[in-house]
Enzyme design. Structure first.
Site, PDB file in Angstrom:
ATOM      1  N   GLU A  74       0.824  -1.208   0.000  1.00  0.00           N
ATOM      2  CA  GLU A  74       0.000   0.000   0.000  1.00  0.00           C
ATOM      3  C   GLU A  74       0.862   1.262   0.000  1.00  0.00           C
ATOM      4  OE1 GLU A  74      -3.675   0.356   1.187  1.00  0.00           O
ATOM      5  OE2 GLU A  74      -4.147  -1.772   1.031  1.00  0.00           O
ATOM      6  N   HIS A 114      -5.215   2.136  -0.408  1.00  0.00           N
ATOM      7  CA  HIS A 114      -4.325   2.938  -1.254  1.00  0.00           C
ATOM      8  C   HIS A 114      -4.030   2.198  -2.549  1.00  0.00           C
ATOM      9  CE1 HIS A 114      -3.754   4.262   2.873  1.00  0.00           C
ATOM     10  NE2 HIS A 114      -3.344   5.424   2.403  1.00  0.00           N
ATOM     11  N   LYS A 134     -11.125   5.991   4.381  1.00  0.00           N
ATOM     12  CA  LYS A 134     -10.063   6.662   3.630  1.00  0.00           C
ATOM     13  C   LYS A 134      -9.694   5.889   2.368  1.00  0.00           C
ATOM     14  CE  LYS A 134      -5.231   8.135   3.729  1.00  0.00           C
ATOM     15  NZ  LYS A 134      -3.898   7.896   4.335  1.00  0.00           N
TER      16      LYS A 134
END
Length: 253
Positions: free
Chosen positions: A86, A143, A170
């Site tokens: 990530e 991510h 997120k």
């Protein structure tokens, strides 16, 4: 949006809050950056523990964490160990990841814990429960440094975070065009409507995506990241510049 209160900070209301990542490799560098963060426009601080040489040495890591808590006072502290897949600096096996996250949550020294969605549903749920037992809020994150998934995939990831009980959702992606930035911003706006009871953090990385770090108040991203020296991800600008731009936009909305 229902804000999340962490110490004296409300995340999810007003101007997006500025988080300063600390990417030092040793105690001196880490605490030095924390000292500078205290006198900056930072609203919260993230210790990117994957950058630290001694993160797996428990006494050394504990000493650093104690130093950070003392240095930061009432500024909230986010603990993050970003895995290599990530975009992080160090790898660890799943057991090592869980043990480190549990140690941080139980330390009594952090306010927020980052947990990667890719760790798997069982691990994410266990770490959320552990963190909540110690009054620590959890940011569940995803991510993608290879590109920007379709909007439906971004929404699917964030819905899963919501279902798992994340306090904050997120997603960070890498754009290959301006259209990719629009995809991320559209997903942000939509997820805000679908998950209106908790804050969202999104960003499109790199120079192309810089605008996404600035327009959170319009599209619904509650936190943005600004650097004090070395950036922790592509596209971060200095905390001073970021604060100035966010204030300018806020005063003209």
């Amino acid at each position: 949006m229902e804000p999340i209160k962490v110490r004296n900070l409300e995340i999810g209301t007003g101007i997006p809050k500025i988080c300063v990542p600390i990417t030092g490799t040793n105690r001196e560098d880490i605490l030095g950056t924390a000292e500078r963060a205290v006198s900056s426009a930072a609203d919260l601080v993230e210790w990117r523990a994957d950058w630290c040489e001694d993160v797996f040495d428990r006494p050394c890591a504990s000493d650093i964490l104690c130093g950070l808590r003392q240095m930061l006072g009432e500024i909230p502290l986010l603990f993050t160990f970003r895995t290599v897949k990530e975009g992080g600096e160090k790898e660890t096996d799943p057991d090592g990841y869980r043990l480190l996250a549990r140690w941080a949550a139980k330390s009594g020294l952090i306010d927020l814990l980052d947990v990667e969605l890719s760790a798997g549903r069982k691990t994410v749920q266990e770490l959320i429960e552990e963190a909540h037992r110690h009054n620590v809020k959890v940011i569940v994150s995803s991510h993608d440094f290879q590109g920007t998934p379709p909007e439906e995939e971004i929404l699917s990831r964030m819905k899963e975070m919501d279902e798992l009980g994340a306090d904050i959702l997120k997603v960070a992606v890498m754009p290959k065009s301006s259209s990719d930035v629009l995809t991320l911003l559209s997903a942000t706006r939509k997820i805000r409507a679908l998950c209106a009871d908790r804050p969202v953090i999104t960003m499109s990385m790199g120079g192309t995506g810089l605008v996404s770090r600035l327009c959170g108040e319009t599209f619904g991203s509650a936190v943005t990241f600004g650097s004090l020296g070395k950036a922790s991800a592509p596209g971060q600008i200095s905390v001073g510049e970021l604060a100035h731009i966010l204030d300018l936009l806020h005063r003209n909305l």
